[in-house]
Design a protein around this motif. Structure first.
Motif, short mmCIF file in Angstrom:
data_model
loop_
_atom_site.label_atom_id
_atom_site.label_comp_id
_atom_site.label_asym_id
_atom_site.label_seq_id
_atom_site.Cartn_x
_atom_site.Cartn_y
_atom_site.Cartn_z
N ARG A 198 11.97 29.19 -6.85
CA ARG A 198 12.34 28.64 -5.62
C ARG A 198 11.77 29.66 -4.65
O ARG A 198 11.20 30.80 -4.98
N GLY B 33 8.02 27.87 -1.66
CA GLY B 33 7.26 26.73 -0.71
C GLY B 33 7.03 25.50 -1.57
O GLY B 33 6.51 24.68 -0.97
N TRP C 169 22.33 26.00 1.55
CA TRP C 169 21.07 26.56 1.76
C TRP C 169 20.24 25.21 1.66
O TRP C 169 19.23 25.00 2.11
N VAL C 170 20.84 24.04 0.99
CA VAL C 170 20.05 22.91 0.87
C VAL C 170 19.95 22.01 2.21
O VAL C 170 19.23 21.61 2.83
N ALA D 9 9.25 23.01 -2.85
CA ALA D 9 9.64 21.77 -2.42
C ALA D 9 9.06 21.13 -1.05
O ALA D 9 8.84 20.10 -0.91
N THR D 10 8.78 22.37 -0.20
CA THR D 10 7.91 21.84 1.17
C THR D 10 6.79 21.36 0.74
O THR D 10 6.37 20.33 1.27
N TYR E 70 25.78 19.64 -7.28
CA TYR E 70 25.52 18.38 -8.28
C TYR E 70 25.37 18.94 -9.61
O TYR E 70 24.87 18.35 -10.61
N PHE F 143 19.62 21.60 -10.58
CA PHE F 143 20.77 21.19 -10.29
C PHE F 143 22.17 21.98 -10.76
O PHE F 143 23.14 21.99 -9.97
N LEU G 64 15.06 15.62 -5.46
CA LEU G 64 14.47 16.70 -5.01
C LEU G 64 15.10 17.74 -5.76
O LEU G 64 16.03 18.12 -5.78
N ALA G 65 14.07 18.59 -6.59
CA ALA G 65 14.33 19.80 -7.23
C ALA G 65 13.52 20.71 -7.56
O ALA G 65 12.26 20.14 -7.73
N THR H 293 22.71 14.70 0.60
CA THR H 293 23.15 15.88 0.10
C THR H 293 24.55 16.38 0.17
O THR H 293 25.05 16.20 1.00
N ARG I 55 15.53 22.68 8.81
CA ARG I 55 14.43 23.35 8.96
C ARG I 55 13.41 22.75 8.87
O ARG I 55 12.06 23.10 9.34
N TYR J 90 16.85 21.13 4.82
CA TYR J 90 16.54 19.83 5.43
C TYR J 90 16.34 20.03 6.83
O TYR J 90 15.49 19.62 7.55
#
Ligand SMILES: CC(C)(COP(=O)(O)OP(=O)(O)OC[C@H]1O[C@@H](n2cnc3c(N)ncnc32)[C@H](O)[C@@H]1OP(=O)(O)O)[C@@H](O)C(=O)NCCC(=O)NCCS
Length: 195
Positions: free
Chosen positions: A89, A92, A122-123, A94-95, A27, A22, A82-83, A117, A129, A127
């Motif tokens: 990063r 993939g 980018w965040v 997080a996906t 955040y 974060f 979610l992090a 969020t 996408r 979401y």
């Protein structure tokens, strides 16, 4: 790298992963010192590589409509955390965490998933996408020093309010953004989970 369920012995690594992930987001000062636990059932997954937690997702979900989600409707879940660590990063991870969580939610007859969020582009793009639709937003307002006098006053002699955190849910967002230095738009997204 593997995706697996969170276990209690992960807590310290989970907290470290969340704080470090974060730091480069809006955040950055939302620091937890204990992992959150939930009143309702939850899917709590971590991504692990070489015994190190490099990513995490927590989703609390409803067994009764209207108990967890902001929007009332079909049974739903909310992504509370979610992090992914910065150095892991764009691979993939997080996906994968989201896909595994969605698979488990579907098995539990959950029909939709909410996520909140702030403004990090980018965040928000991440979401969108992945099929999340923007629903609405409100403001997180942080005030410091004299700015606090604009919104509140101390009831105790010689006790001065130096920092405040407030939610603004009204329509004059531009006015609030112009008045205070640190204001974050907080966006609600929703993903519909089809059978
Ligand atoms: C959002 C986050 C979880 C994505 O993790 P990730 O493992 O990199 O995500 P993935 O690899 O699955 O997807 C990467 C995508 O995000 C984009 N992305 C990720 N980090 C980025 C960055 N720092 N700058 C620009 N784009 C970025 C990539 O371009 C890629 O685009 P795609 O949607 O076309 O695939 C991660 O960036 C993060 O931990 N952010 C900080 C914490 C946070 O804001 N959490 C969510 C709010 S509650």
């Amino acid at each position: 790298m593997k995706i697996r369920e969170y276990k209690d012995t992960d807590e310290l690594q989970w907290l470290r992963c969340r704080v470090l992930s974060f730091l480069d987001s809006s955040y950055f000062d939302n620091v937890l010192r204990q992992k959150e636990h939930y009143e309702n059932p939850a899917i709590e997954l971590v991504a692990e590589e070489d015994n190190k937690i490099i990513g995490l997702i927590d989703i609390e979900y409803e067994t009764e409509k209207g108990t967890v989600c902001y929007k009332v409707g079909e049974l739903g879940g909310v992504i509370w955390h979610l992090a992914v660590l910065p150095e892991y990063r764009n691979q993939g991870i997080a996906t994968l965490l989201l896909n595994e969580a969605v698979c488990r939610l579907r098995n539990r007859s959950i029909k939709r998933l909410e996520a909140w969020t702030r403004y990090d582009k980018w965040v928000n793009d991440w979401y969108k996408r992945r099929g999340f639709k923007w629903k609405e937003s409100y403001l997180h307002v942080y005030t410091e020093g004299n700015e606090c006098d604009e919104i509140t006053e101390s009831k105790i002699e010689k006790l001065f309010i130096y920092n405040c955190f407030a939610h603004y849910i009204g329509d004059n967002k531009q006015e609030i953004k112009g008045k205070f230095k640190r204001v974050h738009e907080c966006n609600l997204y929703e993903l519909t989970l089809f059978d």
